[in-house]
Design an enzyme around this catalytic site. Structure first.
Site, PDB file in Angstrom:
ATOM      1  N   ARG A  91       0.733  -1.291  -0.032  1.00 27.17           N
ATOM      2  CA  ARG A  91       0.261  -0.057  -0.133  1.00 27.17           C
ATOM      3  C   ARG A  91       1.042   1.289   0.083  1.00 27.17           C
ATOM      4  O   ARG A  91       2.160   1.310   0.313  1.00 27.17           O
ATOM      5  CB  ARG A  91      -0.995  -0.136   0.991  1.00 27.17           C
ATOM      6  CG  ARG A  91      -1.962  -1.261   1.298  1.00 27.17           C
ATOM      7  CD  ARG A  91      -2.729  -0.900   2.614  1.00 27.17           C
ATOM      8  NE  ARG A  91      -3.867  -1.945   2.528  1.00 27.17           N
ATOM      9  CZ  ARG A  91      -3.562  -3.281   3.084  1.00 27.17           C
ATOM     10  NH1 ARG A  91      -2.298  -3.516   3.813  1.00 27.17           N
ATOM     11  NH2 ARG A  91      -4.304  -4.216   3.127  1.00 27.17           N
ATOM     12  N   LYS A 135      -2.306  -2.961   7.670  1.00 29.10           N
ATOM     13  CA  LYS A 135      -3.544  -2.867   8.396  1.00 29.10           C
ATOM     14  C   LYS A 135      -3.886  -3.554   9.415  1.00 29.10           C
ATOM     15  O   LYS A 135      -3.443  -4.722   9.594  1.00 29.10           O
ATOM     16  CB  LYS A 135      -4.767  -2.930   7.185  1.00 29.10           C
ATOM     17  CG  LYS A 135      -4.983  -1.694   6.536  1.00 29.10           C
ATOM     18  CD  LYS A 135      -6.115  -1.929   5.557  1.00 29.10           C
ATOM     19  CE  LYS A 135      -6.580  -0.804   4.770  1.00 29.10           C
ATOM     20  NZ  LYS A 135      -7.849  -0.964   3.920  1.00 29.10           N
ATOM     21  N   HIS A 154      -1.659   4.270  -6.605  1.00 26.55           N
ATOM     22  CA  HIS A 154      -2.507   2.866  -6.298  1.00 26.55           C
ATOM     23  C   HIS A 154      -2.640   2.041  -7.622  1.00 26.55           C
ATOM     24  O   HIS A 154      -2.679   0.891  -7.509  1.00 26.55           O
ATOM     25  CB  HIS A 154      -3.850   3.559  -6.081  1.00 26.55           C
ATOM     26  CG  HIS A 154      -4.706   2.268  -5.226  1.00 26.55           C
ATOM     27  ND1 HIS A 154      -4.333   1.988  -3.939  1.00 26.55           N
ATOM     28  CD2 HIS A 154      -5.894   2.047  -5.463  1.00 26.55           C
ATOM     29  CE1 HIS A 154      -5.143   0.782  -3.549  1.00 26.55           C
ATOM     30  NE2 HIS A 154      -6.398   0.797  -4.458  1.00 26.55           N
ATOM     31  N   ARG A 203       0.066  -0.384  -7.605  1.00 25.26           N
ATOM     32  CA  ARG A 203      -0.289  -1.511  -6.878  1.00 25.26           C
ATOM     33  C   ARG A 203      -1.237  -2.594  -7.870  1.00 25.26           C
ATOM     34  O   ARG A 203      -0.906  -3.605  -7.458  1.00 25.26           O
ATOM     35  CB  ARG A 203      -0.942  -1.050  -5.469  1.00 25.26           C
ATOM     36  CG  ARG A 203      -1.554  -2.189  -4.620  1.00 25.26           C
ATOM     37  CD  ARG A 203      -1.834  -1.509  -3.412  1.00 25.26           C
ATOM     38  NE  ARG A 203      -2.974  -2.253  -2.490  1.00 25.26           N
ATOM     39  CZ  ARG A 203      -2.680  -3.275  -1.871  1.00 25.26           C
ATOM     40  NH1 ARG A 203      -1.159  -3.522  -1.537  1.00 25.26           N
ATOM     41  NH2 ARG A 203      -3.700  -3.579  -0.943  1.00 25.26           N
ATOM     42  N   HIS A 222      -4.185  -8.375   1.841  1.00 26.40           N
ATOM     43  CA  HIS A 222      -5.627  -8.359   2.182  1.00 26.40           C
ATOM     44  C   HIS A 222      -5.922  -9.416   2.955  1.00 26.40           C
ATOM     45  O   HIS A 222      -5.363 -10.577   2.842  1.00 26.40           O
ATOM     46  CB  HIS A 222      -6.116  -8.770   0.690  1.00 26.40           C
ATOM     47  CG  HIS A 222      -6.181  -7.856  -0.074  1.00 26.40           C
ATOM     48  ND1 HIS A 222      -6.339  -8.055  -1.517  1.00 26.40           N
ATOM     49  CD2 HIS A 222      -6.150  -6.443  -0.208  1.00 26.40           C
ATOM     50  CE1 HIS A 222      -6.236  -6.987  -2.315  1.00 26.40           C
ATOM     51  NE2 HIS A 222      -5.990  -5.894  -1.353  1.00 26.40           N
ATOM     52  N   TYR A 269      -9.357  -9.124  -9.115  1.00 23.57           N
ATOM     53  CA  TYR A 269      -8.396  -9.360  -9.923  1.00 23.57           C
ATOM     54  C   TYR A 269      -8.996 -10.632 -11.020  1.00 23.57           C
ATOM     55  O   TYR A 269      -8.068 -11.222 -11.655  1.00 23.57           O
ATOM     56  CB  TYR A 269      -7.202  -9.643  -9.406  1.00 23.57           C
ATOM     57  CG  TYR A 269      -6.580  -8.261  -8.856  1.00 23.57           C
ATOM     58  CD1 TYR A 269      -6.207  -7.086  -9.612  1.00 23.57           C
ATOM     59  CD2 TYR A 269      -6.461  -8.241  -7.338  1.00 23.57           C
ATOM     60  CE1 TYR A 269      -5.580  -5.959  -8.971  1.00 23.57           C
ATOM     61  CE2 TYR A 269      -6.135  -6.848  -6.830  1.00 23.57           C
ATOM     62  CZ  TYR A 269      -5.790  -5.881  -7.706  1.00 23.57           C
ATOM     63  OH  TYR A 269      -5.403  -4.614  -7.025  1.00 23.57           O
TER      64      TYR A 269
END
Length: 316
Positions: free
Chosen positions: A157, A181, A255, A258, A281, A290
């Site tokens: 990220r 995260k 982004h 990425r 994720h 994707y």
């Protein structure tokens, strides 16, 4: 066909919206247009609007799709029909609600913007070329090359990238341990080019801060409030680089790189679970945006290797 009273029923419904709910004139006009259009559709099918079945309503939504209505517009039409049939049921004009079992059309999830491998190569090559130029601004040029190489090699990220601690970079390790995260740690790989670009930038960073009292722990340090390069500055400088590389600037952002990392990995046979891990994720469903890449690759593999597909090409 029995007497069609649906026009009168629609008029009664509109009057109820005005009198009991105080609906605005624009709202009333929109309901009228939607219901009149639905009634016209049913007339061609030989069905009165107040006698329509679930099948009729589903067919109408399908027709809206063929006309190019977005899922959100179809949902609005369905909402008008729901209210109309609930009104008929409440008034005793119907014994059921034919919209009760119909799900709202699902909104299409837009595919993430990405870049071709050729465009990424142009961007990285331009950044590398500029990083090798001596003179004023070389620090920023080397920083940009390191940022881009790392982002495309790791898919991390943007917030994780700009806030990297200098201690995360090791001379003999081709990976970075980052905190993402939920404060979760994960290891992300580095290509040889990315590692070399980071080491070159870090050497310049150390030389620049030698003899100073600067104890900023960030690799991409800044005097800003966060202590590190901001995402906004990175994005702005990236667009400038893209323009110099001859690429369309509106299609490029950190982004998007990425997304390019993930898409290009999958195009070349990477496992979706592995890409999930590298992107950080927590849920595989997030990575499944994707899957269009996997579907395209599967189609190409079938066309290339399946005997029937080969026979079809021979006949063309």
């Amino acid at each position: 066909m029995p007497l069609d009273l649906s026009g009168a029923h629609i008029e009664a419904f509109i009057e109820m919206l005005s009198a009991e709910r105080g609906a605005a004139n624009n709202t009333l006009a929109a309901y009228q247009r939607d219901l009149d259009d639905f009634r016209d559709f049913l007339t061609d099918r030989g069905v009165a609007a107040d006698a329509a079945s679930t099948v009729d309503i589903t067919a109408y939504l399908a027709e809206l799709g063929k006309r190019g209505f977005a899922a959100s517009s179809q949902s609005r039409r369905l909402s008008a029909l729901r209210q109309f049939y609930r009104f008929l049921y409440a008034e005793g004009m119907r014994e059921d609600d034919p919209t009760g079992v119909i799900d709202a059309p699902k909104k299409a999830h837009p595919l993430p913007k990405t870049l071709s491998v050729a465009d990424v190569d142009k961007l990285l090559d331009r950044a590398s070329l500029e990083a090798g130029e001596a003179g004023p601004g070389q620090f920023e040029r080397k920083r940009m090359s390191a940022l881009l190489e790392t982002l495309y090699a790791s898919g991390m990220r943007v917030s994780e990238l700009v806030s990297l601690p200098a201690a995360a970079l090791k001379p003999n390790q081709r990976f970075l341990t980052i905190r993402g995260k939920g404060n979760k740690e994960r290891a992300v790989p580095l290509s040889l080019r990315a590692h070399e670009a980071l080491m070159a930038f870090n050497a310049l960073r150390k030389a620049r801060s030698e003899g100073s009292d600067d104890d900023n722990p960030h690799l991409f340090a800044s005097r800003g409030a966060d202590g590190h390069l901001s995402r906004q500055v990175f994005a702005r400088d990236l667009k400038g680089l893209a323009a110099r590389a001859g690429l369309k600037t509106t299609a490029i952002s950190p982004h998007v790189l990425r997304h390019a990392f993930a898409s290009h990995l999958l195009q070349n046979g990477a496992d979706l679970r592995a890409v999930q891990e590298m992107l950080g994720h927590s849920d595989i469903s997030t990575t499944q945006i994707y899957t269009h890449v996997l579907e395209e690759r599967l189609r190409e593999l079938v066309e290339m290797h399946h005997p029937l597909a080969k026979d079809a090409k021979k006949r063309e």
